[in-house]
Every structure is written in structure tokens, then in C-alpha cells.
Design a protein around this motif. Structure first.
Motif, PDB file in Angstrom:
ATOM      1  N   VAL A 103       0.838  -1.196   0.000  1.00 50.67           N
ATOM      2  CA  VAL A 103       0.000   0.000   0.000  1.00 50.67           C
ATOM      3  C   VAL A 103       0.875   1.248   0.000  1.00 50.67           C
ATOM      4  O   VAL A 103       0.641   2.195  -0.774  1.00 50.67           O
ATOM      5  CB  VAL A 103      -0.951  -0.007   1.214  1.00 50.67           C
ATOM      6  N   LEU A 107       0.791   3.866  -3.092  1.00 49.62           N
ATOM      7  CA  LEU A 107       0.317   5.235  -2.882  1.00 49.62           C
ATOM      8  C   LEU A 107       1.401   6.251  -3.193  1.00 49.62           C
ATOM      9  O   LEU A 107       1.106   7.381  -3.610  1.00 49.62           O
ATOM     10  CB  LEU A 107      -0.170   5.393  -1.443  1.00 49.62           C
ATOM     11  N   ILE A 125      -5.792  -5.705  -4.324  1.00 53.86           N
ATOM     12  CA  ILE A 125      -6.397  -4.804  -3.337  1.00 53.86           C
ATOM     13  C   ILE A 125      -5.913  -3.380  -3.553  1.00 53.86           C
ATOM     14  O   ILE A 125      -6.712  -2.440  -3.592  1.00 53.86           O
ATOM     15  CB  ILE A 125      -6.072  -5.298  -1.910  1.00 53.86           C
ATOM     16  N   VAL A 126      -4.599  -3.203  -3.722  1.00 54.14           N
ATOM     17  CA  VAL A 126      -4.084  -1.841  -3.915  1.00 54.14           C
ATOM     18  C   VAL A 126      -4.549  -1.272  -5.253  1.00 54.14           C
ATOM     19  O   VAL A 126      -4.803  -0.064  -5.358  1.00 54.14           O
ATOM     20  CB  VAL A 126      -2.546  -1.783  -3.785  1.00 54.14           C
ATOM     21  N   ALA A 128      -7.439  -1.879  -6.677  1.00 56.18           N
ATOM     22  CA  ALA A 128      -8.823  -1.439  -6.472  1.00 56.18           C
ATOM     23  C   ALA A 128      -8.863  -0.130  -5.690  1.00 56.18           C
ATOM     24  O   ALA A 128      -9.682   0.753  -5.968  1.00 56.18           O
ATOM     25  CB  ALA A 128      -9.608  -2.533  -5.755  1.00 56.18           C
ATOM     26  N   GLU A 129      -7.999   0.008  -4.697  1.00 62.06           N
ATOM     27  CA  GLU A 129      -7.974   1.237  -3.905  1.00 62.06           C
ATOM     28  C   GLU A 129      -7.578   2.434  -4.756  1.00 62.06           C
ATOM     29  O   GLU A 129      -8.096   3.550  -4.571  1.00 62.06           O
ATOM     30  CB  GLU A 129      -7.014   1.076  -2.726  1.00 62.06           C
ATOM     31  N   LEU A 130      -6.679   2.224  -5.708  1.00 60.78           N
ATOM     32  CA  LEU A 130      -6.248   3.308  -6.594  1.00 60.78           C
ATOM     33  C   LEU A 130      -7.188   3.513  -7.776  1.00 60.78           C
ATOM     34  O   LEU A 130      -7.038   4.485  -8.532  1.00 60.78           O
ATOM     35  CB  LEU A 130      -4.838   3.011  -7.119  1.00 60.78           C
ATOM     36  N   TRP A 159      -9.475  -6.738   2.222  1.00 62.63           N
ATOM     37  CA  TRP A 159     -10.232  -5.787   1.412  1.00 62.63           C
ATOM     38  C   TRP A 159     -11.025  -4.842   2.327  1.00 62.63           C
ATOM     39  O   TRP A 159     -11.016  -3.620   2.147  1.00 62.63           O
ATOM     40  CB  TRP A 159     -11.185  -6.525   0.465  1.00 62.63           C
ATOM     41  N   ARG A 160     -11.695  -5.416   3.312  1.00 63.75           N
ATOM     42  CA  ARG A 160     -12.505  -4.591   4.211  1.00 63.75           C
ATOM     43  C   ARG A 160     -11.628  -3.633   5.016  1.00 63.75           C
ATOM     44  O   ARG A 160     -12.048  -2.497   5.314  1.00 63.75           O
ATOM     45  CB  ARG A 160     -13.318  -5.493   5.143  1.00 63.75           C
ATOM     46  N   ARG A 162      -9.229  -2.007   4.030  1.00 60.38           N
ATOM     47  CA  ARG A 162      -8.923  -0.835   3.194  1.00 60.38           C
ATOM     48  C   ARG A 162     -10.197  -0.112   2.757  1.00 60.38           C
ATOM     49  O   ARG A 162     -10.160   0.729   1.854  1.00 60.38           O
ATOM     50  CB  ARG A 162      -8.124  -1.265   1.949  1.00 60.38           C
ATOM     51  N   GLY A 163     -11.316  -0.463   3.372  1.00 60.10           N
ATOM     52  CA  GLY A 163     -12.577   0.194   3.045  1.00 60.10           C
ATOM     53  C   GLY A 163     -13.170  -0.246   1.727  1.00 60.10           C
ATOM     54  O   GLY A 163     -13.954   0.501   1.114  1.00 60.10           O
ATOM     55  N   LEU A 164     -12.847  -1.451   1.286  1.00 56.46           N
ATOM     56  CA  LEU A 164     -13.297  -1.962  -0.005  1.00 56.46           C
ATOM     57  C   LEU A 164     -14.185  -3.189   0.190  1.00 56.46           C
ATOM     58  O   LEU A 164     -14.015  -3.951   1.148  1.00 56.46           O
ATOM     59  CB  LEU A 164     -12.087  -2.357  -0.863  1.00 56.46           C
TER      60      LEU A 164
END
Length: 386
Positions: A103, A107, A125-126, A128-130, A159-160, A162-164
Motif C-alpha cells: 500500500v 500510494l 487490493i491496492v 482497487a484502492e487506486l 479488502w474490508r 482498506r474500506g473496499l
């Protein structure tokens, strides 16, 4: 305009080497490439000339550690264990150690695309976050649906965190899957993998010049059998069975026991048997007649690309899938644990050397592999994703 492409993988050579050609091809097309892998994989990546960053500590849990933590796995038959072991190693144990560093890297570096090895789940996961696409690159056979589904369930809490919302299969098949298996190996369409791109299985093998000397045993006119159990599954008992079989035949044998193993463990050998820690396959495969291996993906695909018959002695992981694929293509023989006696190995090698059908089928697989899209072809496809 060039992209920033973040490659992610476990630290094992069986995951790094097959991904190197695509990373190089991507860089050669003018894109910035960065490779994220746990600390013990960084040196291996950097030796290929690709910039690497450590994401996660060295010594990520392996099969022995998983069995210690989950002793109930020992009750499973060998062919069923990989379906559970995969999710535990790469989902429950490895991904949580990789994700925090990954992460931070993502970022900071802000990639446009993530290309993740099929056993690396933090990359999706990263991505999806981006809000960017992530590609899954197979390291061998398309893994069974149940195996990847279980791994996806293991990483759902990440996933959860990271708020996903968790994605099916850990996001592995949301965008594109790169399939390095030739069609002859029998893995056809799969409904849960809607977007698939073939990629020729070209593996990096340490940049060894093919003119380098090869430690071949004598006599030069005897068939050469190459024996390898990869870099992880190097059980001396398996080598002893294979050597007992080959001692009964008029063949030469080149045996590699792995970079961390001691050839002396196998004791003195006759002059027509040579035991080494490691020999690059790019040197030995063009000169041998039959390959005896653990059926690891890299060895199976490299052997197939050279049109060679092979004897598969699967021990774990994805090796049972590879062994079944070789048999289905008619290009080799598979012996399961418990059935790989010295007599069975001897008889199989005799057949592989003497029956033309095996070499004919292997030649057909080799032609098919040569016709698959090259790393450069697929790097061009990646440019269309962001």
C-alpha cells in the motif's frame, strides 16, 4: 505516453522467473516498471535488471509452517492438500504481511496498472484502492476454481480493512488473466475467467550464455536424462529412487538437487551420473533426451517448449495439475506419490526413450507454444487496459 506498471509476486524463483520476460517487454516499450516482492525475492529480481522494492519480510510461511499452524491438513490425501494449502499460504498468511508495504509503495509510486502473479493477492487490493486495473499472470495451469475461491475468502478481511468490498477470487479475474498454458495441456474455457489472453511461457533462466560449459557425464553417445525437483521439493528420498532406477539403464544422468542442497547427500555415483546443485535449464534442455521432474510449472513448460518427453513425479502445490496435463497431451508419463518406485521409474524412462509417440506428442506441444503470443505482443495488450 508511458505507463507506470507495478509487478507483484511471491519471492520464489518459480514465480519470479516466468514473469521476467513480460516485465522486460513492458519496459522495452517505454514504460516504467517496478517490481514488488517480499525481501528475499528482491535480489533475484534486481539480478534481471528490473528495479525492485521489498514488500513484506523475508521468509514468508511455506508448507511446513502451514502444516504446523493447521495440523488438520495432514489428514488430507496429497492430491487434495494443494486446494487448501494454496489459500492458507498465499491468502491467510502471505497477503497480510505483504499488503502494508505494498500500500505504501503504491500510494507513493502511483502505478497505472498492476500485474500480479496468480499467487499474489495483495496487488489486486491496492489496484482497487487506486481505481486502476489489475492483471493476473498465471505461473502454470489455470488454478482450480475452488482453490482460488478459497484464497479469495481468506483475503476478504484485507479488502474490508482498506474500506473496499471484497471481490470474488480476491479480484484475480476482474480484468484480465494471462494464460501461459498451451491448449494441448487441456485447460479450456472457464466461466469464472471471462477475460483471458494467451502468453507464450518464456522463462528467464539467469541470463546464462548457451555457450557456457555444461557438466555432462560420459559416455557422450548414451541418452541423457535430466533429473530435477526444482528449488523447493528436494526430498533426497525421491532422488534416491530415481537414481536407483537410472543405475539399471544404459543412460547418462545429470541431476540437480537445488541451490541450497548438498550433492554429497546422495553419496558416490558412477561416472555416467553427474550431480550438481544447479544447472540453468537453458543449457541442459537442448542436449537431453528425457526429463524427470517434480512437475513444477517452470520445468514442465520449458521441457514442453523443447519438445522433450517427460516423467512427472508430483509432490505438491500445482504439480499434480501439471502432471495430469502432460499425460493428457500424450507427451509424458506421471507417477503419483506411493507409485513412484524404482521399478516404475525405470520402466517409464524406458518407454519415454523407446516409444516415438511421446516425442511426437511433445513436438506438437512445442510447436503450439512457439505460436502463442510473445511477451512483446502481450505488453502491447496491457497498454490498452488503463
Amino acid at each position: 505516453m508511458g505507463m507506470r506498471v507495478l509487478f507483484t509476486s511471491p519471492p520464489g524463483l518459480g514465480h519470479i522467473h516466468p514473469m521476467v520476460p513480460l516485465a522486460r517487454a513492458t519496459a522495452a516499450r517505454g514504460h516504467d516498471v517496478l517490481w514488488a516482492t517480499p525481501a528475499d525475492g528482491v535480489r533475484h529480481v534486481e539480478e534481471t535488471g528490473i528495479a525492485a522494492v521489498a514488500t513484506g519480510p523475508a521468509g514468508l510461511p511455506g508448507p511446513a509452517e502451514v502444516r504446523r499452524r493447521y495440523p488438520e491438513l495432514d489428514a488430507l490425501p496429497p492430491v487434495e492438500m494443494p486446494d487448501v494449502m494454496f489459500g492458507k499460504i498465499f491468502g491467510a498468511l502471505a497477503a497480510p504481511q505483504i499488503l502494508p508495504d505494498l500500500v505504501r509503495v503504491a500510494l507513493d509510486w502511483r502505478p497505472d496498472l498492476v500485474v500480479a502473479d496468480a499467487a499474489e493477492f495483495a496487488g489486486h487490493i491496492v489496484a482497487a484502492e487506486l481505481g486502476i486495473p489489475s492483471v493476473t499472470k498465471g505461473f502454470g495451469a489455470l488454478l482450480p476454481e475452488r482453490r482460488v475461491r478459497a484464497a479469495g475468502e481468506e483475503v476478504a478481511p484485507l479488502w474490508r480493512s482498506r474500506g473496499l468490498d471484497p471481490r470474488p477470487y480476491g479480484g484475480s479475474y476482474d480484468h484480465l488473466y494471462l494464460d501461459i498454458y498451451p491448449p494441448e495441456f487441456g485447460f479450456g474455457a472457464a466461466a469464472h475467467v471471462p477475460h483471458r489472453q494467451r502468453l507464450r511461457p518464456v522463462a528467464d533462466d539467469g541470463h546464462v550464455e548457451t555457450s557456457s560449459p555444461l557438466p555432462l557425464p560420459d559416455p557422450a553417445d548414451a541418452p541423457l536424462v535430466y533429473v530435477t525437483m526444482g528449488t523447493v521439493f528436494n526430498n533426497p528420498e525421491v532422488f534416491e529412487v530415481v537414481l536407483a532406477a537410472l543405475h539399471q539403464l544404459d543412460v547418462r544422468a545429470l541431476v540437480t538437487v537445488g541451490p541450497e542442497a548438498d550433492p554429497a547427500v546422495l553419496g558416490p555415483q558412477p561416472g555416467r551420473v553427474r550431480i550438481e546443485r544447479y544447472v540453468p535449464q537453458a543449457l541442459v534442455l537442448p542436449r537431453c533426451d528425457v526429463v524427470v521432474s517434480h512437475a513444477g510449472s517452470g520445468t514442465v513448460l520449458a521441457t514442453a517448449a523443447h519438445g522433450l518427453p517427460q516423467l512427472c513425479l508430483p509432490q505438491g502445490a500445482d504439480q499434480f495439475l501439471n502432471a495430469a496435463a502432460v499425460e493428457s497431451a500424450g507427451s509424458g508419463i506421471s507417477l503419483m506419490p506411493g507409485g513412484a518406485t524404482a521399478g516404475a521409474v525405470r520402466d517409464a524412462v524406458v518407454r519415454l526413450l523407446g516409444e516415438p509417440a511421446f516425442r511426437c506428442a511433445a513436438g506438437g506441444v512445442s510447436v503450439s507454444i512457439a505460436s502463442m503470443p510473445s511477451p512483446d505482443d502481450v505488453a502491447a495488450v496491457l497498454e490498452t487496459l488503463p
